[in-house]
Design an enzyme around this catalytic site. Structure first.
Site, PDB file in Angstrom:
ATOM      1  N   HIS A  36      -1.031   1.669   4.274  1.00  0.00           N
ATOM      2  CA  HIS A  36      -1.433   2.675   3.033  1.00  0.00           C
ATOM      3  C   HIS A  36      -0.203   3.360   2.461  1.00  0.00           C
ATOM      4  O   HIS A  36       0.455   3.915   3.200  1.00  0.00           O
ATOM      5  CB  HIS A  36      -2.640   3.593   3.334  1.00  0.00           C
ATOM      6  CG  HIS A  36      -3.978   2.844   3.276  1.00  0.00           C
ATOM      7  ND1 HIS A  36      -4.315   2.200   2.298  1.00  0.00           N
ATOM      8  CD2 HIS A  36      -4.862   3.043   4.142  1.00  0.00           C
ATOM      9  CE1 HIS A  36      -5.453   1.895   2.443  1.00  0.00           C
ATOM     10  NE2 HIS A  36      -5.992   2.252   3.611  1.00  0.00           N
ATOM     11  N   CYS A  68       0.684  -0.558  -1.236  1.00  0.00           N
ATOM     12  CA  CYS A  68       0.301  -0.334  -2.864  1.00  0.00           C
ATOM     13  C   CYS A  68       1.386   0.296  -3.520  1.00  0.00           C
ATOM     14  O   CYS A  68       2.024   1.142  -3.199  1.00  0.00           O
ATOM     15  CB  CYS A  68      -1.104   0.316  -2.954  1.00  0.00           C
ATOM     16  SG  CYS A  68      -2.466  -0.405  -2.232  1.00  0.00           S
TER      17      CYS A  68
END
Length: 240
Positions: A152, A207
């Site tokens: 993440h 991301c």
């Protein structure tokens, strides 16, 4: 709609907004707590030390051929013992048993970012909420091809874009320690694919943008190639 109903709706929206804003912080805290426990497990399971029985293999290409060949002295050289210097280090061999999703498969160490985290098999939300995850469809770290490790952007890889060309990091697995050098970065759409290299390579994925507090359709990939391998003795024996 009455004033009382409007107040309830607006109050609910405010609470929902706060939850959305606070979720990344919750995820970071949860990930930090879980990664600490997983790191201890990984460190005890995958500690590899340099020793005469565990030599460093640098800039040595591993040639896979279908049959044995003869050397200049007339001796037969098994295919797995044929090497050519100057291309890439000896890669990790094929796995005997494939790990299951959620299992700790190794350690990711990135000195420039202060990262020393366990790696789990799998890149689902359950795995990535705890630690970086290895994409099962990609090769295992250190093997020939492109291995993908995801995490993440709100936790482990929140500073991933700071990795520059030439910076080194390592992945430690049950097969040994594999050191990679960064070759570049690229931003792709979520459905785009990376080429599977013909040499040992790895891509760190997260991301993008890194400061986004929402799901995005972009991914940042930091790509690197293998520059050093330290195979465990039992792995070297499996090649003979």
């Amino acid at each position: 709609m009455t004033r009382k109903t409007l107040k309830k709706v607006s109050g609910g929206l405010i609470v929902l907004g706060l939850l959305v804003l606070l979720f990344p912080f919750f995820l970071f805290g949860y990930s930090k707590a879980m990664s600490n426990a997983l790191r201890e497990e990984a460190e005890s399971s995958y500690n590899v030390e340099n020793s005469p029985e565990n030599p460093v293999q640098e800039l040595t290409a591993y040639i896979i051929s279908e049959k044995d060949k003869s050397s200049d002295t007339g001796e037969t050289i098994p295919a797995h013992e044929e090497y050519q210097t100057g291309l890439y280090p000896e890669p990790a061999p094929e796995l005997i048993v494939q790990p299951k999703n959620g299992e700790v498969i190794g350690m990711l160490t990135i000195p420039n970012l202060g990262i020393n985290e366990a790696i789990l098999e799998g890149t689902g939300q359950k795995e990535l909420a705890k630690a970086p995850g290895h994409l099962p469809d990609s090769v295992f770290p250190g093997q020939i091809g492109t291995s993908i490790i995801a995490a993440h952007n709100s936790s482990t890889f929140r500073q991933l874009d700071q990795l520059e060309e030439g910076m080194e990091f390592s992945v430690t697995t049950e097969q040994g320690v594999f050191t990679f050098s960064v070759t570049g970065q690229q931003i792709l759409n979520v459905n785009d694919t990376l080429p599977n290299m013909a040499y040992p390579a790895i891509a760190l994925e997260t991301c993008y943008p890194l400061d986004a507090l929402y799901l995005t359709d972009k991914r940042l990939f930091v790509e690197a190639s293998l520059i050093k391998s330290e195979l465990k003795p039992k792995q070297k024996e499996s090649l003979n």
